[in-house]
Design a protein around this motif. Structure first.
Motif, mmCIF file in Angstrom:
data_model
loop_
_atom_site.group_PDB
_atom_site.id
_atom_site.type_symbol
_atom_site.label_atom_id
_atom_site.label_comp_id
_atom_site.label_asym_id
_atom_site.label_seq_id
_atom_site.Cartn_x
_atom_site.Cartn_y
_atom_site.Cartn_z
ATOM 1 N N TYR A 1 0.823 -1.206 0.000
ATOM 2 C CA TYR A 1 0.000 0.000 0.000
ATOM 3 C C TYR A 1 0.867 1.270 0.000
ATOM 4 N N VAL A 2 2.077 1.194 0.583
ATOM 5 C CA VAL A 2 2.981 2.340 0.533
ATOM 6 C C VAL A 2 3.530 2.512 -0.877
ATOM 7 N N GLN A 3 3.907 1.407 -1.501
ATOM 8 C CA GLN A 3 4.406 1.476 -2.872
ATOM 9 C C GLN A 3 3.318 1.944 -3.832
ATOM 10 N N ALA A 4 2.091 1.560 -3.561
ATOM 11 C CA ALA A 4 0.984 2.028 -4.409
ATOM 12 C C ALA A 4 0.807 3.533 -4.285
ATOM 13 N N ALA A 5 0.957 4.061 -3.060
ATOM 14 C CA ALA A 5 0.851 5.509 -2.863
ATOM 15 C C ALA A 5 1.965 6.243 -3.594
ATOM 16 N N VAL A 6 3.169 5.649 -3.613
ATOM 17 C CA VAL A 6 4.279 6.250 -4.347
ATOM 18 C C VAL A 6 3.983 6.239 -5.848
ATOM 19 N N THR A 7 3.422 5.144 -6.317
ATOM 20 C CA THR A 7 3.153 4.997 -7.748
ATOM 21 C C THR A 7 2.141 6.024 -8.254
ATOM 22 N N ILE A 8 1.138 6.317 -7.455
ATOM 23 C CA ILE A 8 0.109 7.274 -7.904
ATOM 24 C C ILE A 8 0.537 8.715 -7.686
ATOM 25 N N GLY A 9 1.744 8.922 -7.146
ATOM 26 C CA GLY A 9 2.298 10.258 -7.074
ATOM 27 C C GLY A 9 2.038 11.032 -5.796
ATOM 28 N N GLN A 10 1.666 10.358 -4.735
ATOM 29 C CA GLN A 10 1.473 11.074 -3.473
ATOM 30 C C GLN A 10 2.813 11.604 -2.964
ATOM 31 N N SER A 11 2.773 12.764 -2.316
ATOM 32 C CA SER A 11 3.997 13.363 -1.786
ATOM 33 C C SER A 11 4.500 12.576 -0.582
ATOM 34 N N THR A 12 5.788 12.708 -0.307
ATOM 35 C CA THR A 12 6.384 11.979 0.809
ATOM 36 C C THR A 12 5.732 12.329 2.143
ATOM 37 N N PRO A 13 5.524 13.609 2.464
ATOM 38 C CA PRO A 13 4.850 13.917 3.740
ATOM 39 C C PRO A 13 3.467 13.285 3.850
ATOM 40 N N ARG A 14 2.720 13.277 2.729
ATOM 41 C CA ARG A 14 1.388 12.689 2.768
ATOM 42 C C ARG A 14 1.452 11.182 2.967
ATOM 43 N N ILE A 15 2.416 10.532 2.333
ATOM 44 C CA ILE A 15 2.557 9.085 2.498
ATOM 45 C C ILE A 15 2.889 8.747 3.953
ATOM 46 N N ILE A 16 3.812 9.525 4.522
ATOM 47 C CA ILE A 16 4.194 9.273 5.916
ATOM 48 C C ILE A 16 3.004 9.471 6.846
ATOM 49 N N MET A 17 2.255 10.551 6.632
ATOM 50 C CA MET A 17 1.148 10.882 7.532
ATOM 51 C C MET A 17 -0.053 9.966 7.348
ATOM 52 N N SER A 18 -0.349 9.578 6.115
ATOM 53 C CA SER A 18 -1.580 8.833 5.855
ATOM 54 C C SER A 18 -1.384 7.321 5.740
ATOM 55 N N GLN A 19 -0.193 6.886 5.345
ATOM 56 C CA GLN A 19 0.007 5.455 5.115
ATOM 57 C C GLN A 19 0.924 4.793 6.143
ATOM 58 N N VAL A 20 1.939 5.511 6.606
ATOM 59 C CA VAL A 20 2.956 4.899 7.459
ATOM 60 C C VAL A 20 2.649 5.089 8.941
ATOM 61 N N LEU A 21 2.549 6.342 9.389
ATOM 62 C CA LEU A 21 2.378 6.603 10.823
ATOM 63 C C LEU A 21 1.128 5.952 11.428
ATOM 64 N N PRO A 22 -0.017 5.923 10.728
ATOM 65 C CA PRO A 22 -1.180 5.257 11.333
ATOM 66 C C PRO A 22 -0.926 3.798 11.704
ATOM 67 N N ASN A 23 0.000 3.146 11.015
ATOM 68 C CA ASN A 23 0.299 1.745 11.305
ATOM 69 C C ASN A 23 1.362 1.569 12.388
ATOM 70 N N THR A 24 1.849 2.695 12.933
ATOM 71 C CA THR A 24 2.808 2.630 14.048
ATOM 72 C C THR A 24 2.180 3.078 15.359
#
Length: 278
Positions: free
Chosen positions: A168-191
């Motif tokens: 799901y993180v790689q998918a967010a990168v593929t669709i062009g989401q910015s790094t801050p958005r990926i960290i906030m919406s995809q990564v941190l919620p799972n920590t």
């Protein structure tokens, strides 16, 4: 089995939660139980516990009510524990997330910075910071937060390293989401789960650190705290043991309760780890 059921299976966690609720209740109702200042001299010095109904825990060297100091000290200890832990999380979580997600030079630089703080004894650094900034509530909270964030950063970095290669993180990168958005919406919620567990344990460590500072006379002179009470009675342990005993017992039970509740949270949020210990 849901979170509450898993948490309820841990008897130690339930005991810890019960103790914490008692401490929180006393802290909340402190102004109603003892509306006057806990610094006020209200009786004869060195009155033993249970001698008078008015002073159930006795009085100290200056005739101040030990019970009043206990409930007002609960407010101070819990406030400092919670706020300083929040400060540590606000520092450690972003640094750990950036280091784990960016990798390479950024990761190396941030981890060397973190290790620099870890090489300095936390208690010694806290003493220096409080002494420089003057012993006040704000400086104590800041000092405890500054010495407490490195373990948070390392924990979050490890979690992010394991998450950044997920689909799901790689998918967010593929669709062009910015790094801050990926960290906030995809990564941190799972920590969140390990951060919550560590935060609960850090509150107890912060209370111990504040008590140690107050014991050495580096607490806020305008606030009654358990550490100050223990320090104030340390020279009269033989003939007036209650002055240090009751606040010391409060520190012990509160920190123990936080650790028991933290262990219960860990078991509830990480059921696989809990089954592995069974």
């Amino acid at each position: 089995m849901n979170f509450i059921s898993r948490f309820a299976r841990n008897r130690g966690a339930l005991i810890g939660l019960a103790i914490l609720l008692v401490v929180v209740v006393f802290a909340v109702v402190a102004p109603m139980l003892y509306p006057q200042s806990p610094w006020r001299m209200v009786g004869r010095p060195f009155m033993a516990p249970f001698m008078m109904e008015r002073f159930p825990l006795g009085t100290d060297t200056l005739g101040r009510d030990i019970a009043a100091g206990m409930v007002h000290g609960a407010r101070v200890s819990l406030t400092i524990g919670l706020v300083s832990t929040l400060v540590a999380l606000l520092i450690g979580v972003p640094l750990g997330a950036i280091a784990g997600y960016a990798g390479g030079f950024v990761d190396d630089a941030l981890m060397r910075f973190t290790e620099f703080f870890q090489t300095i004894p936390s208690f010694a650094l806290a003493i220096v910071l409080v002494a420089i900034l003057q012993p006040q509530l704000g400086s104590i909270v800041l000092a405890i937060g500054v010495v407490s964030w490195p373990p948070v950063a390392r924990l979050v970095r490890g979690e992010v390293l394991s998450l950044r290669s997920r689909e799901y993180v790689q998918a967010a990168v593929t669709i062009g989401q910015s790094t801050p958005r990926i960290i906030m919406s995809q990564v941190l919620p799972n920590t969140i789960a390990p951060i919550i567990v560590m935060g609960s344990l850090m509150i107890g460590q912060a209370i111990l650190l504040e008590s140690s500072l107050s014991f050495l006379g580096l607490g806020d002179a305008n606030l009654m705290s358990w550490g100050y009470m223990v320090g104030a009675g340390r020279t009269r342990l033989i003939d007036a043991w209650w002055i240090s005993f009751f606040p010391g017992l409060a520190i012990f039970l509160t920190v123990l309760a936080l650790n028991l509740a933290g262990e219960g949270l860990n078991d509830a949020l990480n059921p696989r780890l809990a089954r592995g210990r069974d």
